[in-house]
Design a protein around this motif. Structure first.
Motif, PDB file in Angstrom:
ATOM      1  N   PRO A  48     -28.770  31.749  35.225  1.00 21.03           N
ATOM      2  CA  PRO A  48     -29.602  32.009  34.050  1.00 21.03           C
ATOM      3  C   PRO A  48     -28.923  32.960  33.055  1.00 21.03           C
ATOM      4  O   PRO A  48     -29.092  32.819  31.842  1.00 21.03           O
ATOM      5  CB  PRO A  48     -30.874  32.629  34.620  1.00 21.03           C
ATOM      6  CG  PRO A  48     -30.901  32.247  36.045  1.00 21.03           C
ATOM      7  CD  PRO A  48     -29.469  32.074  36.466  1.00 21.03           C
ATOM      8  N   ALA A  49     -28.148  33.918  33.577  1.00 19.74           N
ATOM      9  CA  ALA A  49     -27.435  34.843  32.681  1.00 19.74           C
ATOM     10  C   ALA A  49     -26.458  34.079  31.803  1.00 19.74           C
ATOM     11  O   ALA A  49     -26.403  34.290  30.580  1.00 19.74           O
ATOM     12  CB  ALA A  49     -26.696  35.906  33.491  1.00 19.74           C
ATOM     13  N   ILE A  50     -25.703  33.182  32.416  1.00 19.65           N
ATOM     14  CA  ILE A  50     -24.735  32.385  31.652  1.00 19.65           C
ATOM     15  C   ILE A  50     -25.444  31.521  30.616  1.00 19.65           C
ATOM     16  O   ILE A  50     -25.032  31.457  29.456  1.00 19.65           O
ATOM     17  CB  ILE A  50     -23.893  31.515  32.609  1.00 19.65           C
ATOM     18  CG1 ILE A  50     -22.966  32.406  33.432  1.00 19.65           C
ATOM     19  CG2 ILE A  50     -23.097  30.467  31.840  1.00 19.65           C
ATOM     20  CD1 ILE A  50     -22.306  31.684  34.597  1.00 19.65           C
ATOM     21  N   GLU A  51     -26.522  30.866  31.036  1.00 20.92           N
ATOM     22  CA  GLU A  51     -27.249  29.982  30.124  1.00 20.92           C
ATOM     23  C   GLU A  51     -27.792  30.742  28.911  1.00 20.92           C
ATOM     24  O   GLU A  51     -27.670  30.280  27.775  1.00 20.92           O
ATOM     25  CB  GLU A  51     -28.373  29.276  30.870  1.00 20.92           C
ATOM     26  CG  GLU A  51     -27.859  28.286  31.892  1.00 20.92           C
ATOM     27  CD  GLU A  51     -28.924  27.776  32.843  1.00 20.92           C
ATOM     28  OE1 GLU A  51     -30.122  28.111  32.666  1.00 20.92           O
ATOM     29  OE2 GLU A  51     -28.558  27.041  33.777  1.00 20.92           O
ATOM     30  N   CYS A  52     -28.384  31.901  29.163  1.00 18.53           N
ATOM     31  CA  CYS A  52     -28.922  32.703  28.053  1.00 18.53           C
ATOM     32  C   CYS A  52     -27.810  33.194  27.135  1.00 18.53           C
ATOM     33  O   CYS A  52     -27.957  33.160  25.906  1.00 18.53           O
ATOM     34  CB  CYS A  52     -29.705  33.891  28.595  1.00 18.53           C
ATOM     35  SG  CYS A  52     -31.261  33.448  29.388  1.00 18.53           S
ATOM     36  N   ASN A  53     -26.714  33.651  27.713  1.00 17.60           N
ATOM     37  CA  ASN A  53     -25.628  34.171  26.892  1.00 17.60           C
ATOM     38  C   ASN A  53     -24.934  33.069  26.104  1.00 17.60           C
ATOM     39  O   ASN A  53     -24.543  33.286  24.947  1.00 17.60           O
ATOM     40  CB  ASN A  53     -24.651  34.976  27.725  1.00 17.60           C
ATOM     41  CG  ASN A  53     -25.234  36.311  28.172  1.00 17.60           C
ATOM     42  OD1 ASN A  53     -24.819  36.867  29.168  1.00 17.60           O
ATOM     43  ND2 ASN A  53     -26.218  36.835  27.452  1.00 17.60           N
ATOM     44  N   LEU A  54     -24.811  31.887  26.680  1.00 23.01           N
ATOM     45  CA  LEU A  54     -24.253  30.760  25.921  1.00 23.01           C
ATOM     46  C   LEU A  54     -25.167  30.383  24.760  1.00 23.01           C
ATOM     47  O   LEU A  54     -24.701  30.056  23.670  1.00 23.01           O
ATOM     48  CB  LEU A  54     -24.015  29.561  26.832  1.00 23.01           C
ATOM     49  CG  LEU A  54     -22.836  29.683  27.785  1.00 23.01           C
ATOM     50  CD1 LEU A  54     -22.798  28.485  28.743  1.00 23.01           C
ATOM     51  CD2 LEU A  54     -21.528  29.800  27.020  1.00 23.01           C
ATOM     52  N   ARG A  55     -26.460  30.433  24.996  1.00 22.82           N
ATOM     53  CA  ARG A  55     -27.415  30.159  23.913  1.00 22.82           C
ATOM     54  C   ARG A  55     -27.261  31.191  22.796  1.00 22.82           C
ATOM     55  O   ARG A  55     -27.255  30.851  21.618  1.00 22.82           O
ATOM     56  CB  ARG A  55     -28.835  30.184  24.485  1.00 22.82           C
ATOM     57  CG  ARG A  55     -29.917  29.870  23.502  1.00 22.82           C
ATOM     58  CD  ARG A  55     -30.005  28.369  23.240  1.00 22.82           C
ATOM     59  NE  ARG A  55     -31.032  28.055  22.300  1.00 22.82           N
ATOM     60  CZ  ARG A  55     -32.230  27.584  22.616  1.00 22.82           C
ATOM     61  NH1 ARG A  55     -32.544  27.383  23.872  1.00 22.82           N
ATOM     62  NH2 ARG A  55     -33.104  27.335  21.687  1.00 22.82           N
ATOM     63  N   ALA A  56     -27.102  32.454  23.182  1.00 22.90           N
ATOM     64  CA  ALA A  56     -26.925  33.521  22.198  1.00 22.90           C
ATOM     65  C   ALA A  56     -25.656  33.299  21.381  1.00 22.90           C
ATOM     66  O   ALA A  56     -25.671  33.433  20.158  1.00 22.90           O
ATOM     67  CB  ALA A  56     -26.884  34.889  22.894  1.00 22.90           C
ATOM     68  N   VAL A  57     -24.573  32.944  22.056  1.00 21.24           N
ATOM     69  CA  VAL A  57     -23.311  32.692  21.368  1.00 21.24           C
ATOM     70  C   VAL A  57     -23.459  31.521  20.396  1.00 21.24           C
ATOM     71  O   VAL A  57     -22.999  31.570  19.257  1.00 21.24           O
ATOM     72  CB  VAL A  57     -22.164  32.419  22.376  1.00 21.24           C
ATOM     73  CG1 VAL A  57     -20.927  31.885  21.683  1.00 21.24           C
ATOM     74  CG2 VAL A  57     -21.835  33.687  23.130  1.00 21.24           C
ATOM     75  N   GLY A  58     -24.150  30.481  20.835  1.00 20.17           N
ATOM     76  CA  GLY A  58     -24.384  29.323  19.988  1.00 20.17           C
ATOM     77  C   GLY A  58     -25.165  29.655  18.728  1.00 20.17           C
ATOM     78  O   GLY A  58     -25.021  29.003  17.693  1.00 20.17           O
ATOM     79  N   LEU A  59     -25.976  30.685  18.822  1.00 18.99           N
ATOM     80  CA  LEU A  59     -26.776  31.119  17.666  1.00 18.99           C
ATOM     81  C   LEU A  59     -26.046  32.168  16.829  1.00 18.99           C
ATOM     82  O   LEU A  59     -26.579  32.644  15.833  1.00 18.99           O
ATOM     83  CB  LEU A  59     -28.120  31.681  18.143  1.00 18.99           C
ATOM     84  CG  LEU A  59     -29.054  30.649  18.781  1.00 18.99           C
ATOM     85  CD1 LEU A  59     -30.233  31.345  19.439  1.00 18.99           C
ATOM     86  CD2 LEU A  59     -29.527  29.657  17.734  1.00 18.99           C
ATOM     87  N   GLY A  60     -24.864  32.560  17.260  1.00 15.92           N
ATOM     88  CA  GLY A  60     -24.086  33.543  16.508  1.00 15.92           C
ATOM     89  C   GLY A  60     -24.520  34.977  16.740  1.00 15.92           C
ATOM     90  O   GLY A  60     -24.235  35.846  15.919  1.00 15.92           O
ATOM     91  N   ALA A  61     -25.191  35.252  17.856  1.00 16.92           N
ATOM     92  CA  ALA A  61     -25.615  36.615  18.147  1.00 16.92           C
ATOM     93  C   ALA A  61     -24.402  37.531  18.237  1.00 16.92           C
ATOM     94  O   ALA A  61     -23.406  37.191  18.861  1.00 16.92           O
ATOM     95  CB  ALA A  61     -26.402  36.669  19.458  1.00 16.92           C
ATOM     96  N   GLY A  62     -24.498  38.663  17.602  1.00 15.18           N
ATOM     97  CA  GLY A  62     -23.419  39.637  17.642  1.00 15.18           C
ATOM     98  C   GLY A  62     -22.458  39.539  16.479  1.00 15.18           C
ATOM     99  O   GLY A  62     -21.664  40.434  16.238  1.00 15.18           O
ATOM    100  N   GLU A  63     -22.525  38.464  15.734  1.00 16.12           N
ATOM    101  CA  GLU A  63     -21.635  38.317  14.588  1.00 16.12           C
ATOM    102  C   GLU A  63     -22.212  39.055  13.388  1.00 16.12           C
ATOM    103  O   GLU A  63     -23.251  38.687  12.862  1.00 16.12           O
ATOM    104  CB  GLU A  63     -21.469  36.830  14.241  1.00 16.12           C
ATOM    105  CG  GLU A  63     -20.747  36.060  15.316  1.00 16.12           C
ATOM    106  CD  GLU A  63     -20.598  34.585  14.954  1.00 16.12           C
ATOM    107  OE1 GLU A  63     -20.861  34.205  13.809  1.00 16.12           O
ATOM    108  OE2 GLU A  63     -20.200  33.835  15.849  1.00 16.12           O
TER     109      GLU A  63
END
Length: 65
Positions: A48-63
């Motif tokens: 679940p950690a990987i899935e959530c973090n991949l979703r965040a990356v896909g949304l540009g979180a942190g940029e």
């Protein structure tokens, strides 16, 4: 601040429900997906950690935050 066996406030298990509510209300909230991933990480729930973090990356979180 000690990170030994203590869970930081941002990733405490009770926060998971708040992050889940946030992403249900707005699935485009990258920061909430990222933080939910951190909660899973602290709980050693790797998939679940990987899935959530991949979703965040896909949304540009942190940029540019």
């Amino acid at each position: 601040m000690s990170f030994g066996t203590q869970t930081p406030l941002l990733t405490s298990p009770d926060k998971a429900e708040l992050y889940r509510q946030a992403v249900e209300a707005d699935p485009e909230l990258g920061a909430a997906w990222f933080n939910l991933g951190l909660v899973h990480k602290w709980q050693r729930e790797w998939q679940p950690a990987i899935e959530c973090n991949l979703r965040a990356v896909g949304l540009g979180a942190g940029e540019g935050d």
